[in-house]
Design a protein around this motif. Structure first.
Motif, mmCIF file in Angstrom:
data_model
loop_
_atom_site.group_PDB
_atom_site.id
_atom_site.type_symbol
_atom_site.label_atom_id
_atom_site.label_comp_id
_atom_site.label_asym_id
_atom_site.label_seq_id
_atom_site.Cartn_x
_atom_site.Cartn_y
_atom_site.Cartn_z
ATOM 1 N N LEU A 181 20.967 54.402 59.831
ATOM 2 C CA LEU A 181 20.731 54.512 61.266
ATOM 3 C C LEU A 181 22.073 54.582 61.963
ATOM 4 N N GLU A 182 22.194 55.509 62.913
ATOM 5 C CA GLU A 182 23.446 55.678 63.638
ATOM 6 C C GLU A 182 23.175 55.828 65.123
ATOM 7 N N GLY A 183 23.489 54.813 65.906
ATOM 8 C CA GLY A 183 23.487 54.869 67.356
ATOM 9 C C GLY A 183 22.217 55.409 67.953
ATOM 10 N N ASP A 184 22.386 56.246 68.969
ATOM 11 C CA ASP A 184 21.256 56.820 69.691
ATOM 12 C C ASP A 184 21.160 58.322 69.505
ATOM 13 N N ARG A 185 21.874 58.870 68.517
ATOM 14 C CA ARG A 185 21.888 60.332 68.373
ATOM 15 C C ARG A 185 21.084 60.825 67.184
ATOM 16 N N ARG A 186 20.983 60.011 66.147
ATOM 17 C CA ARG A 186 20.306 60.466 64.941
ATOM 18 C C ARG A 186 19.142 59.548 64.601
ATOM 19 N N ALA A 187 18.132 60.122 64.014
ATOM 20 C CA ALA A 187 17.000 59.327 63.555
ATOM 21 C C ALA A 187 17.327 58.687 62.213
ATOM 22 N N CYS A 188 16.429 57.851 61.745
ATOM 23 C CA CYS A 188 16.634 57.184 60.461
ATOM 24 C C CYS A 188 16.526 58.202 59.325
ATOM 25 N N ASP A 189 17.480 58.192 58.437
ATOM 26 C CA ASP A 189 17.498 59.104 57.300
ATOM 27 C C ASP A 189 17.444 58.290 56.015
ATOM 28 N N LEU A 190 16.623 58.712 55.091
ATOM 29 C CA LEU A 190 16.505 58.029 53.810
ATOM 30 C C LEU A 190 17.750 58.301 52.979
ATOM 31 N N VAL A 191 18.415 57.220 52.514
ATOM 32 C CA VAL A 191 19.589 57.376 51.671
ATOM 33 C C VAL A 191 19.169 57.699 50.248
ATOM 34 N N ARG A 192 18.418 56.830 49.629
ATOM 35 C CA ARG A 192 17.862 57.045 48.312
ATOM 36 C C ARG A 192 16.805 55.979 48.076
ATOM 37 N N PRO A 193 15.853 56.224 47.221
ATOM 38 C CA PRO A 193 14.811 55.214 46.981
ATOM 39 C C PRO A 193 15.410 53.960 46.361
ATOM 40 N N LEU A 194 14.850 52.805 46.735
ATOM 41 C CA LEU A 194 15.308 51.514 46.258
ATOM 42 C C LEU A 194 14.472 51.112 45.048
ATOM 43 N N ARG A 195 15.125 50.979 43.907
ATOM 44 C CA ARG A 195 14.423 50.653 42.673
ATOM 45 C C ARG A 195 14.523 49.162 42.389
ATOM 46 N N ARG A 196 13.408 48.609 41.930
ATOM 47 C CA ARG A 196 13.344 47.195 41.620
ATOM 48 C C ARG A 196 14.060 46.924 40.288
ATOM 49 N N PRO A 197 14.778 45.790 40.190
ATOM 50 C CA PRO A 197 15.424 45.466 38.914
ATOM 51 C C PRO A 197 14.395 45.312 37.792
ATOM 52 N N CYS A 198 14.773 45.706 36.617
ATOM 53 C CA CYS A 198 13.865 45.625 35.476
ATOM 54 C C CYS A 198 13.564 44.160 35.141
ATOM 55 N N ALA A 199 12.375 43.923 34.619
ATOM 56 C CA ALA A 199 11.920 42.594 34.184
ATOM 57 C C ALA A 199 11.777 41.614 35.331
ATOM 58 N N HIS A 200 11.716 42.117 36.581
ATOM 59 C CA HIS A 200 11.508 41.229 37.733
ATOM 60 C C HIS A 200 10.461 41.873 38.651
#
Length: 716
Positions: free
Chosen positions: A175-194
């Motif tokens: 998210l950046e100020g009032d000029r740009r909308a929210c942009d997906l950076v990359r999917p968040l992966r859950r740690p293995c075995a948790h």
């Protein structure tokens, strides 16, 4: 190499990792220290807890809705109160507590300030991020976020914008100020075995995003790809820096753990004491201090909280001098020895290529870096032989390390260079054993180690009878080592002083000191190469101070291109050449002739002045500096200072920037006149147009303009 001898160096972390360690750890960047264990703070008594609760009746932070804390560039502390729906601001000099008033924010959790001084507040219950401008004090917008925002963190390097951590779904958005909308950076992966963990906190560590996952009695720090970096069940918050420092806050009463990112893995450093931590949030202020939340005002950590081992040792691998029967010289150690700590060194030499009964390898307790080709490590010493050697203490060298034979590899008041000697018979190979002794609160630290190979050669200057017996030669060599070392350091310092007074070889920080020899002050706006060139010619230049040649040379050194000083008195009167007459027009004037018949070169004057009343006031003691190209604002200021400082006091000077060129017919010739063809004629190019050909001049002159020397025909 330095002087007539070489050095065996032990400083890199890879070298320290190949040694045999006993109760020691590796320091970041190389070095050793005693091992330690974290110590928890004593539990507060019931009376202290009740008194603390009465002093601040605010509710206890909810672990499922943690608070946030951050700092701005003015070192003000911004803290969220999730249960009260407000944000507190505390200036560095504020002493009164903030009023306990409810706010209009809906469960504010994370808070961050980006590089453009914009405040971002994650409103968990509103599923939005509020953005405000700190300069104007206005709310820019409330940006909706898909999911429930739980934390925000500013981007690294002072860049604008933040990263927002959301749950349901688990994502990291930008998210950046009032000029740009929210942009997906990359999917968040859950740690293995948790599978039961949820993202709770976010931080930026050395430019990469790391996330704290929590759930039940588990907590894991991982990157966005799910790679697990740290397993700490008691972790409550984390904060990272651009240089790789990670601070992990634990449960109230526990010390805060510190880690350093090195080659993709976390290396732990001594933990920090955090009394009265409420389990809320932690941050790092602009001064580098670790600040955390309490039930009252935010506090900073109180220094390391660790219990060190009392003793430890490091045995080096085999050092090779390259020659058999080598007499090793002095040992130099860059170390920090606080009060109550001791460092001793054992030395063992040998000429045998094969080592029998070598000491087993032992890795350091902490900070183990990946060792490349561990099988190539030279052998360790024989265990029984090293145990029989007597340890020798080290003595400080004082200020001899500054300009002496060995330059310190580290800087800072706490670090110093210590010295000892190799008390062992001649041998090609050398082993060292460093024995560290400290207290529970302090530990000696060693950063680098150097050994002379070979030692001094004073024995060869004495009669052979003094060195014919090995035992006598060893004693005499050790007896003469301190005195010879002092003389060697003085000789080396004298040689280095010669380099210090040379403008081309002296370090940059010594240039102002070297300029004081000539009685001048260097201008920091000059490039380093220009300052060095000025000091190399300063005595010759100042011998001609006040002359045009000296000023031109100074400008050449600074600008890197030639500049010309034109004195106006040289331009009075008319030259022998002319421009602008036609074949059937007026006659050409002569030097010192009248203008009643021919006029002033047809229709105008080329840079000259007619003799007469007032010409002395207009021309005398005045000059112009012609500079090819264009100057920046800083360059113009420097040139102004040069002219004002080095011109004669009674003269007046001005700057004329020629620019990128002067085409005839359009450009002004910096002093008095313009060059332009008569109406209806084309523009002429200097060097290509023939005088007298109907374009420039009269038919009676069969010369070329580029063959007439400047100084006889003065243009501009």
């Amino acid at each position: 190499m330095y002087g007539d001898r070489g050095l065996a160096l032990l400083a890199h972390e890879d070298q320290w990792a190949r040694c045999a360690h006993e109760n020691t750890v590796l320091l970041p960047g190389g070095g050793i220290s005693l091992d330690w264990v974290a110590v928890s703070a004593p539990a507060p008594s019931r009376w202290d807890a009740e008194r603390e609760r009465c002093a601040d009746p605010r509710p206890t932070p909810d672990p499922l809705c943690p608070a946030g804390i951050t700092h701005d560039r003015w070192c003000r502390t911004w803290r969220t109160r999730p249960l009260e729906g407000c944000v507190e601001v505390t200036a560095p000099n504020d002493t009164a507590p903030a009023p306990n008033r409810p706010g209009a924010l809906r469960r504010p959790t994370g808070i961050a300030i980006d590089g453009l001084d914009r405040l971002y507040i994650a409103e968990s219950a509103a599923r939005a991020v509020m953005v405000a401008d700190l300069w104007t004090g206005r709310v820019l917008r409330r940006a909706p976020v898909q999911g429930r925002p739980v934390d925000v963190v500013a981007r690294s390097g002072g860049m604008p914008g933040v990263f927002v951590l959301t749950t349901s779904p688990h994502r990291v958005v930008q998210l950046e100020g009032d000029r740009r909308a929210c942009d997906l950076v990359r999917p968040l992966r859950r740690p293995c075995a948790h599978p039961d963990l949820k993202p709770a906190r976010i931080a930026v560590l050395a430019g990469d995003v790391v996330v704290l996952w929590r759930g039940g009695y588990e907590a894991v720090v991982a990157d966005v790809t799910g790679r697990e970096l740290l397993d700490e069940p008691a972790a409550t918050d984390l904060e990272g820096t651009d240089d790789g420092l990670l601070v992990v806050a634990l449960a109230p009463g526990d010390a805060m753990r510190r880690f350093r990112m090195r080659k993709g893995s976390l290396v732990e450093e001594e933990p920090l004491a955090a009394d009265e931590y409420d389990g809320g949030a932690v941050t790092i202020d602009p001064r580098g201090r670790v600040v955390y939340t309490t039930t009252g005002e935010p506090r900073t950590t109180q220094g390391p909280r660790a219990k060190h081992a009392r003793t430890g040792a490091v045995t080096t691998f085999r050092l090779d001098s390259g020659r058999y029967r080598t007499r090793w010289g002095r040992i130099f150690v860059d170390a920090c020895l606080p009060t109550g700590t001791v460092l001793r060194i054992r030395t063992l030499t040998s000429d045998e290529d094969e080592v029998e009964g070598a000491m087993p390898a032992a890795a350091p307790a902490r900070g183990i870096p990946p060792v490349r080709d561990p099988d190539d490590t030279p052998p360790l010493p024989p265990k029984d032989a090293m145990a029989a050697v007597v340890a020798q203490p080290v003595v400080p060298r004082g200020d001899a390390g500054a300009l002496g034979a060995v330059d310190p590899l580290v800087s800072g008041r706490e670090w110093a260079t210590y010295e000892s000697g190799v008390v062992a018979p001649p041998g090609r190979y050398l082993w060292l054993r460093l024995e560290l002794t400290g207290t529970e609160r302090t530990s000696p630290r060693v950063r680098a180690l150097r050994v002379e190979r070979p030692g001094h050669a004073l024995l060869s200057a004495l009669p052979r009878m003094f060195s014919s017996v090995d035992e006598q030669a060893d004693f005499l060599h050790g007896f003469l080592t301190p005195a010879e070392g002092l003389l060697h350091d003085l000789d080396t310092a004298a040689a280095e002083r010669r380099l210090l007074v040379d403008p081309l070889t002296t370090p940059d920080e010594f240039l102002p000191w070297l300029a004081t020899f000539a009685g001048i002050i260097l201008d920091r706006r000059w490039p380093e190469d220009a300052r060095r060139a000025l000091l190399a010619e300063v005595y010759t230049l100042f011998a001609g101070r006040g002359t045009a040649a000296m000023l031109e040379r100074m400008l050449r050194l600074y600008l890197g291109r030639d500049a010309r000083v034109v004195e106006r008195w040289r331009l009075r009167g008319l030259g022998g050449g002319f421009l602008g007459l036609t074949p059937d027009g007026l006659d050409s004037p002569t030097v010192a002739g009248t203008t009643r018949k021919a006029g002033m070169l047809g229709h105008f004057t080329i840079g000259g002045e007619l003799p007469g009343a007032g010409s002395y006031e207009r021309l005398a003691h005045r000059f112009t500096v012609l500079i090819p190209g264009c100057l920046t604002q800083e360059q113009r200021e420097v040139v102004d200072d040069l002219i004002r400082t080095h011109k004669p006091t009674h003269t007046l000077g001005e700057i004329c920037e020629i620019g990128n060129g002067m085409p005839l017919g359009r450009a002004r010739i910096g002093l008095t006149a313009y060059i332009s063809p008569p109406p209806g004629r084309s523009t002429s190019v200097v060097g290509r147009t023939r005088l007298g050909g109907g374009t420039v001049g009269t038919p009676t002159l069969a010369s070329r303009l580029n063959e007439t020397r400047l100084g006889r025909v003065r243009v501009g």
